[in-house]
Write an enzyme that holds these catalytic residues in place. Structure first.
Site, PDB file in Angstrom:
ATOM      1  N   CYS A 357       0.816  -1.227   0.000  1.00 29.25           N
ATOM      2  CA  CYS A 357       0.000   0.000   0.000  1.00 29.25           C
ATOM      3  C   CYS A 357       0.848   1.275   0.000  1.00 29.25           C
ATOM      4  O   CYS A 357       0.355   2.342  -0.372  1.00 29.25           O
ATOM      5  CB  CYS A 357      -0.897   0.046   1.233  1.00 29.25           C
TER       6      CYS A 357
HETATM    7  O1  KQY Z   1      -4.203  -0.212   2.523  1.00 33.43           O
HETATM    8  C1  KQY Z   1      -4.185   0.744   1.811  1.00 33.43           C
HETATM    9  N1  KQY Z   1      -4.071   0.586   0.527  1.00 33.43           N
HETATM   10  C2  KQY Z   1      -4.332   2.103   2.296  1.00 33.43           C
HETATM   11  C3  KQY Z   1      -4.836   2.172   3.644  1.00 33.43           C
HETATM   12  C4  KQY Z   1      -5.122   3.567   4.006  1.00 33.43           C
HETATM   13  C5  KQY Z   1      -5.336   3.719   5.432  1.00 33.43           C
HETATM   14  C6  KQY Z   1      -5.468   5.140   5.814  1.00 33.43           C
HETATM   15  N2  KQY Z   1      -5.535   5.256   7.224  1.00 33.43           N
END
Ligand code: KQY
Length: 368
Positions: A357
């Site tokens: 992420c």
């Molecule tokens: O897992 C993701 N792709 C992004 C998570 C975002 C979390 C924001 N608090």
């Protein structure tokens, strides 16, 4: 210069390559907001610095950093990591960064999706998100890469995976969630994916990892190791809500074929934990109105498949748990051509995601 293109990648012969294909480099954003990252983001910054440092052994890394954090980030990152100033609301380059597309003639372009912080005003994770919404364009400007703007189509990079050979996997929980594109039907959403990623076949899974605050991003549930080969997060505990989710994904994948007509080889990677937020971790986060609170006992969406494929390596989150070694071992067996490296990533997980992420690959274009 970076031109704004009025066409689509599909019309121009561009497509999104698999993450396992060669990269020019990797983009990241430096974490700092204290209402998401505990203790003023200091532990998260160390974890991000380690991820950047390890990836930079295999490919170029650029870290985008706010003006206030520039000196701190520059100090904590090794010299081979390029640090550029870029305003941001948080640090999820997978989701607000560009999706790079390539063609057969060695050209690369970028797709700039609409970003609404995982749900907009209805149930997005923070407000405002205006600076994150400009990240894709800024990255492409820096690289002088031409840009397709997918106007009126909200999409995060973590909600799709492609095999670069015409197949895309995603989840209904996320892409059909009314907090993303309520004005579009499923068929219209598919048409956007086909036009902007140039895929032939879309495989819809049901839900993502249990309690994932992204509304079930596929990159936490499963991923392509290479075309035809998938790693899927798994549990054998029939009492765990993840069991039904992973079983359903397994069934759907096992009864599908990819765009080339192949059946999938599916490898189960046993999930860590479950992992829960501790009292100390919860108390370290500044609670403010408008940001998802972090409460003691919250189950976190921990998964080993949220890893990043760098040139010649796979950078995998670990959690100091007995499940780490078997996960790393299985992934190494599946990818003998790569060095599989575990990084302790609980501090990234505490912010709501993991190594995949916070990274975004920029592919190396190739000819023919
Ligand atoms: O897992 C993701 N792709 C992004 C998570 C975002 C979390 C924001 N608090």
């Amino acid at each position: 210069m970076s031109a704004l293109l009025s066409s689509t990648p599909r019309k121009d012969g561009f497509y999104m390559p698999g993450e396992f294909e060669p990269h020019d480099g990797c983009w990241m954003i430096w974490p700092e907001r204290p209402d998401n990252w505990r203790l003023g983001a200091k532990p998260a910054q160390k974890a991000f610095a380690e991820v950047a440092s390890v990836i930079s052994r295999f490919e170029n890394v650029t870290m985008c950093v706010s003006a206030q954090q520039f000196r701190n980030a520059r100090h904590l990152l090794p010299p081979q990591v390029r640090v550029v100033e870029m305003s941001n609301n948080d640090s999820w380059m997978r989701d607000c960064g560009p999706t790079f597309v390539i063609d057969k003639n060695g050209n690369v372009r970028g797709v700039d999706w609409e970003f609404n912080a995982w749900g907009g005003l209805e149930d997005g994770l923070y407000f405002p998100w205006d600076m994150d919404a400009q990240i894709a364009q800024k990255v492409l400007e820096i690289e002088r890469i031409d840009r397709y703007k997918a106007s009126n189509f909200v999409l995060e990079g973590g909600s799709i995976h492609v095999d670069g050979e015409g197949t895309l996997i995603t989840t209904e929980e996320c892409l059909l969630n009314p907090n993303r594109n309520p004005h579009l039907s499923k068929e219209e959403i598919e048409n956007h994916l086909i036009e902007y990623l140039n895929v032939e076949k879309i495989i819809w899974l049901g839900k993502g990892v249990y309690n994932d605050e992204t509304n079930g991003h596929v990159d936490n549930l499963c991923c392509f190791i290479r075309p035809g080969v998938i790693a899927l997060t798994w549990t054998d505990d029939t009492n765990d809500p993840q069991y039904e989710i992973s079983s359903d994904a397994y069934r759907r994948l096992a009864t599908s074929t990819d765009a080339q007509g192949r059946k999938f080889e599916i490898h189960k990677i046993h999930q860590p934990g479950p992992i829960y937020l501790t009292k100390e971790e919860s108390q370290g986060v500044d609670e403010v109105e408008g940001t998802l609170p972090r409460q003691e006992g919250d189950r976190m969406a921990a998964s080993y498949v949220n890893f990043y494929l760098a040139n010649g390596a796979a950078i995998v989150p670990t959690f100091n748990l007995p499940t780490d070694a078997p996960a790393l071992h299985t992934l190494q067996q599946l990818m003998p051509e790569r060095q599989v490296i575990g990084i302790y990533a609980r501090e990234i997980l505490l912010g709501g995601g993991n190594i995949h992420c916070i990274t975004q690959q920029q592919p190396k274009p190739h000819k023919g």
